[in-house]
Enzyme design. Structure first.
Site, PDB file in Angstrom:
ATOM      1  N   GLN A  98       1.961  -6.007  -3.620  1.00  0.00           N
ATOM      2  CA  GLN A  98       2.402  -6.216  -2.235  1.00  0.00           C
ATOM      3  C   GLN A  98       3.789  -5.569  -2.065  1.00  0.00           C
ATOM      4  O   GLN A  98       4.041  -4.561  -2.708  1.00  0.00           O
ATOM      5  CB  GLN A  98       2.411  -7.705  -1.846  1.00  0.00           C
ATOM      6  CG  GLN A  98       1.033  -8.318  -1.734  1.00  0.00           C
ATOM      7  CD  GLN A  98       0.462  -8.724  -3.073  1.00  0.00           C
ATOM      8  OE1 GLN A  98       1.104  -9.394  -3.846  1.00  0.00           O
ATOM      9  NE2 GLN A  98      -0.753  -8.334  -3.348  1.00  0.00           N
ATOM     10  N   ASP A 122       0.815  -1.215   0.000  1.00  0.00           N
ATOM     11  CA  ASP A 122       0.000   0.000   0.000  1.00  0.00           C
ATOM     12  C   ASP A 122       0.849   1.267   0.000  1.00  0.00           C
ATOM     13  O   ASP A 122       0.447   2.303   0.530  1.00  0.00           O
ATOM     14  CB  ASP A 122      -0.962   0.022   1.209  1.00  0.00           C
ATOM     15  CG  ASP A 122      -1.723  -1.277   1.335  1.00  0.00           C
ATOM     16  OD1 ASP A 122      -2.285  -1.711   0.318  1.00  0.00           O
ATOM     17  OD2 ASP A 122      -1.734  -1.868   2.428  1.00  0.00           O
ATOM     18  N   GLY A 168      -4.401  -3.858  -4.538  1.00  0.00           N
ATOM     19  CA  GLY A 168      -5.409  -2.856  -4.884  1.00  0.00           C
ATOM     20  C   GLY A 168      -4.725  -1.526  -5.088  1.00  0.00           C
ATOM     21  O   GLY A 168      -4.117  -0.989  -4.176  1.00  0.00           O
ATOM     22  N   HIS A 169      -4.751  -1.041  -6.314  1.00  0.00           N
ATOM     23  CA  HIS A 169      -4.176   0.271  -6.606  1.00  0.00           C
ATOM     24  C   HIS A 169      -5.321   1.244  -6.791  1.00  0.00           C
ATOM     25  O   HIS A 169      -6.258   0.942  -7.531  1.00  0.00           O
ATOM     26  CB  HIS A 169      -3.443   0.277  -7.948  1.00  0.00           C
ATOM     27  CG  HIS A 169      -2.199  -0.537  -7.963  1.00  0.00           C
ATOM     28  ND1 HIS A 169      -1.423  -0.763  -6.862  1.00  0.00           N
ATOM     29  CD2 HIS A 169      -1.585  -1.157  -8.988  1.00  0.00           C
ATOM     30  CE1 HIS A 169      -0.380  -1.500  -7.205  1.00  0.00           C
ATOM     31  NE2 HIS A 169      -0.461  -1.758  -8.495  1.00  0.00           N
ATOM     32  N   LYS A 210       2.196   2.371  -5.093  1.00  0.00           N
ATOM     33  CA  LYS A 210       2.925   1.944  -6.293  1.00  0.00           C
ATOM     34  C   LYS A 210       2.163   2.307  -7.558  1.00  0.00           C
ATOM     35  O   LYS A 210       2.748   2.640  -8.575  1.00  0.00           O
ATOM     36  CB  LYS A 210       3.158   0.424  -6.273  1.00  0.00           C
ATOM     37  CG  LYS A 210       4.060  -0.031  -5.162  1.00  0.00           C
ATOM     38  CD  LYS A 210       4.198  -1.538  -5.138  1.00  0.00           C
ATOM     39  CE  LYS A 210       2.979  -2.276  -4.618  1.00  0.00           C
ATOM     40  NZ  LYS A 210       2.685  -2.105  -3.197  1.00  0.00           N
TER      41      LYS A 210
HETATM   42  P1  IMP Z   1      -2.626 -12.861   1.163  1.00  0.00           P
HETATM   43  O1  IMP Z   1      -1.720 -12.249   0.156  1.00  0.00           O
HETATM   44  O2  IMP Z   1      -4.074 -12.572   0.929  1.00  0.00           O
HETATM   45  O3  IMP Z   1      -2.350 -14.320   1.348  1.00  0.00           O
HETATM   46  O4  IMP Z   1      -2.301 -12.178   2.585  1.00  0.00           O
HETATM   47  C1  IMP Z   1      -1.041 -12.384   3.243  1.00  0.00           C
HETATM   48  C2  IMP Z   1      -0.595 -11.093   3.928  1.00  0.00           C
HETATM   49  O5  IMP Z   1      -0.267 -10.121   2.948  1.00  0.00           O
HETATM   50  C3  IMP Z   1      -1.656 -10.443   4.825  1.00  0.00           C
HETATM   51  O6  IMP Z   1      -1.011  -9.843   5.937  1.00  0.00           O
HETATM   52  C4  IMP Z   1      -2.245  -9.368   3.945  1.00  0.00           C
HETATM   53  O7  IMP Z   1      -2.798  -8.312   4.697  1.00  0.00           O
HETATM   54  C5  IMP Z   1      -1.013  -8.939   3.182  1.00  0.00           C
HETATM   55  N1  IMP Z   1      -1.328  -8.355   1.869  1.00  0.00           N
HETATM   56  C6  IMP Z   1      -1.681  -9.001   0.749  1.00  0.00           C
HETATM   57  N2  IMP Z   1      -1.869  -8.144  -0.260  1.00  0.00           N
HETATM   58  C7  IMP Z   1      -1.620  -6.919   0.218  1.00  0.00           C
HETATM   59  C8  IMP Z   1      -1.603  -5.623  -0.358  1.00  0.00           C
HETATM   60  O8  IMP Z   1      -1.850  -5.413  -1.553  1.00  0.00           O
HETATM   61  N3  IMP Z   1      -1.301  -4.597   0.479  1.00  0.00           N
HETATM   62  C9  IMP Z   1      -0.974  -4.800   1.781  1.00  0.00           C
HETATM   63  N4  IMP Z   1      -0.950  -5.994   2.356  1.00  0.00           N
HETATM   64  C10 IMP Z   1      -1.268  -7.054   1.589  1.00  0.00           C
END
Ligand code: IMP
Length: 426
Positions: free
Chosen positions: A224, A13, A40-41, A16
Site C-alpha cells: 500500500q 500501486d 498486488g505486485h 514498488k
Molecule cells: P483494505 O486494505 O482492503 O482494507 O482497503 C482499504 C483501502 O486501501 C481501499 O481504498 C483500498 O482500495 C486501498 N488499498 C488496499 N490495498 C491496496 C493496494 O495494494 N493498492 C492500492 N490501494 C489499496
C-alpha cells in the site's frame, strides 16, 4: 549493517515491486512488514509476468531470503496457493520465512469485511474485501489468531472457539447471516494449512537481526502506501496498517537506527483505488489516457483506478512522514503521448495557498490544485535505458519534480520490463 525501506508515496500501486526487484540484487533479505494480500505486485521478468500478493518480491532471486514479518496479516490459504503458483512457474519458495507473530486472516474476517462495506452503503471505504481491517481489529482487540498458534493444536482450537463464538453472534444477530462452523474451520486449517505452512514458520525478528549482525543487506518492502496509512493517510479511506517507513520498525522488529536509506516510489502521475479525497483527480480524456496506457486496473480486484496529475504537495508530506532519502519515479512512459503535462505545486483552499498538506481533512476535500504546466515530449520512452537518451522535455519534467519535492530522483521507470529503467541520479 543498515537497512533500506521501499515505500509507496501516493495511494498505492506505484510499482514498488519492480523497484524492489531492481535493488533486491544487492540484498540478502527482503522483508514485508505490513498489509496482506490486499497488495498486488506485478513483475515482468524475461517477458513472463509474476503477480505477487503476499510473498516478498525477493523470492525471484536465489540468494535472497524472503520474509513475511510480524506486521503482516496472512491468509494461509492464499499464501499456500501463491506458493503453488510460483513453484509451478519454476520459482523456488523453500527459503520463505513467515513470522510466528503475524496474524492470520480467516474466512470470517473476509465475510465481516464484505458485510461492513455493505452496511456502510454510500459511505463504504472501497476495501479490497480481503479481511484486512477485521484481522487487524482482532489483533488490537487481542483476540486474533497468530501464525504460531497453528503450531499448537490445543491453543489453536481454544482461541478459535472463543473468537468464532463471538463472531457468530455478530454474523447471526447483527447481520442475519449463517454462523461460521468452528469445528469445520478448525479441521480445515489443521488438514490443509498446518502441515504445509509449518516449515515456513520462523522467529523472523532473530533472523533479521542475525542477518544485520552478519553484515547482510536487508530490504523492508512496504505494501500500500503513505496516504493509505492508518495514522497519516486520508482516514477513514485508508488501510488498517502503517505502510510508512516507520512501520518497518514495528512490523519487522528493528529499531530506527538500523534504517539508513528510504526509497520512496511515486508514479509520474497519481492513481487511487477506492473512495477518498484526491485533489488532482482527472475526470476528462487525459485521465482516460492515463488509465488506458497505464493499464490502471487493480492487480487483485480488477477495479479501475482513479487517475490524476502528479501532486507535489502530497509528495512533500511523504518526504516528511517517511524521511525519504530518494525518490524513484515509475511509469514515465505512460505520459509519452500527452502534449502538455501538469504538476500540482500548491493547493488553494478558500483563497489561501498551501504548499504543505493542510492539517484539516475538510481542507483537503476543498483544495483546488495550483498547477504548473510543462511541455510533453510526445515520443516513445520505452527504449530509454540511459539518462542521455531521455528527450529534454522528459529531463525537464523530472528535474521539476525533483525540485518541487526536494529529494533526488534516482530511478525512473520507462516500461514494465525489469530492464526498462533509467538511472537519473546515482
Ligand atoms: P483494505 O486494505 O482492503 O482494507 O482497503 C482499504 C483501502 O486501501 C481501499 O481504498 C483500498 O482500495 C486501498 N488499498 C488496499 N490495498 C491496496 C493496494 O495494494 N493498492 C492500492 N490501494 C489499496
Amino acid at each position: 549493517m543498515p537497512a533500506t525501506v521501499v515505500v509507496g508515496t501516493q495511494w498505492g500501486d506505484e510499482g514498488k515491486g519492480k523497484l524492489t526487484d531492481l535493488i533486491a540484487k544487492e540484498m540478502h533479505l527482503v522483508v514485508r512488514y505490513q498489509g496482506g494480500h490486499n497488495a498486488g505486485h506485478t513483475l515482468v521478468v524475461d517477458g513472463e509476468s509474476f503477480a505477487l500478493q503476499l510473498v516478498p518480491s525477493g523470492v525471484l532471486y536465489d540468494h535472497i531470503t524472503p520474509v513475511i514479518g510480524n506486521g503482516v496479516v496472512v491468509d494461509p490459504f492464499v499464501l499456500l496457493k501463491e506458493i503453488d503458483t510460483l513453484e509451478r512457474k519454476g520459482v523456488d519458495c523453500s527459503r520463505l520465512k513467515v513470522s510466528g507473530n503475524a496474524h492470520v486472516i480467516l474466512p470470517y474476517h473476509q465475510e465481516l469485511d464484505r458485510l461492513t462495506e455493505r452496511y456502510l452503503g454510500k459511505n463504504k471505504l472501497g476495501t479490497t474485501k480481503r479481511g484486512i481491517g477485521p484481522t487487524y481489529a482482532d489483533k488490537s482487540l487481542r483476540v486474533g489468531i497468530r501464525v504460531q498458534d497453528l503450531l499448537d493444536p490445543k491453543i489453536f482450537r481454544e482461541k478459535l472457539e472463543v473468537v468464532v463464538g463471538e463472531k457468530n453472534k455478530v454474523l447471526t444477530k447483527v447481520y442475519n447471516r449463517l454462523p461460521e462452523d468452528f469445528e469445520a474451520l478448525a479441521d480445515r486449517v489443521e488438514a490443509e494449512v498446518v502441515p504445509r505452512l509449518t516449515p515456513y514458520i520462523a522467529d523472523t525478528v532473530s533472523l533479521v537481526h542475525d542477518g544485520l549482525d552478519a553484515g547482510q543487506h536487508v530490504l523492508f518492502e512496504g505494501a500500500q502506501a503513505t496516504f493509505l496509512d492508518l495514522d497519516h493517510g486520508t482516514y477513514p479511506y485508508v488501510t488498517s496498517s502503517n505502510p510508512i517507513s516507520g512501520g518497518a520498525c514495528v512490523g519487522a522488529g528493528v529499531g530506527p537506527l538500523h534504517i539508513n536509506r528510504v526509497v520512496g516510489i511515486a508514479k509520474a502521475y497519481v492513481t487511487r483505488v477506492g473512495a477518498g479525497p484526491f485533489p488532482t483527480e482527472l475526470f476528462d480524456e487525459v485521465g482516460d489516457v492515463l488509465v488506458d496506457r497505464g493499464r490502471e486496473f487493480g492487480t487483485n480486484t480488477g477495479r479501475r483506478r482513479r487517475p490524476g496529475w502528479f501532486d507535489a504537495v502530497m509528495m512533500r508530506q511523504a518526504v516528511r512522514l517517511n524521511s525519504l532519502s530518494e525518490l524513484a519515479i515509475t511509469k514515465l512512459d505512460i505520459l509519452d503521448t500527452l502534449e502538455t503535462l501538469k504538476v500540482c505545486v500548491a493547493y488553494d483552499v478558500d483563497g489561501v495557498r498551501h504548499e504543505h498538506l493542510p492539517y484539516h481533512q475538510s481542507d483537503l476535500h476543498a483544495a483546488v490544485p495550483v498547477y504548473a504546466e510543462l511541455p510533453g515530449w510526445q515520443q516513445d520512452l520505452t527504449t530509454c535505458t540511459e539518462r542521455h537518451q531521455l528527450p529534454p522535455e522528459a529531463v525537464a519534467y523530472l528535474e521539476f519534480l525533483q525540485e518541487q519535492v526536494g529529494v533526488p530522483i534516482t530511478f525512473v521507470g520507462t516500461g514494465p520490463g525489469r530492464e526498462q529503467f533509467v538511472q537519473f541520479n546515482s
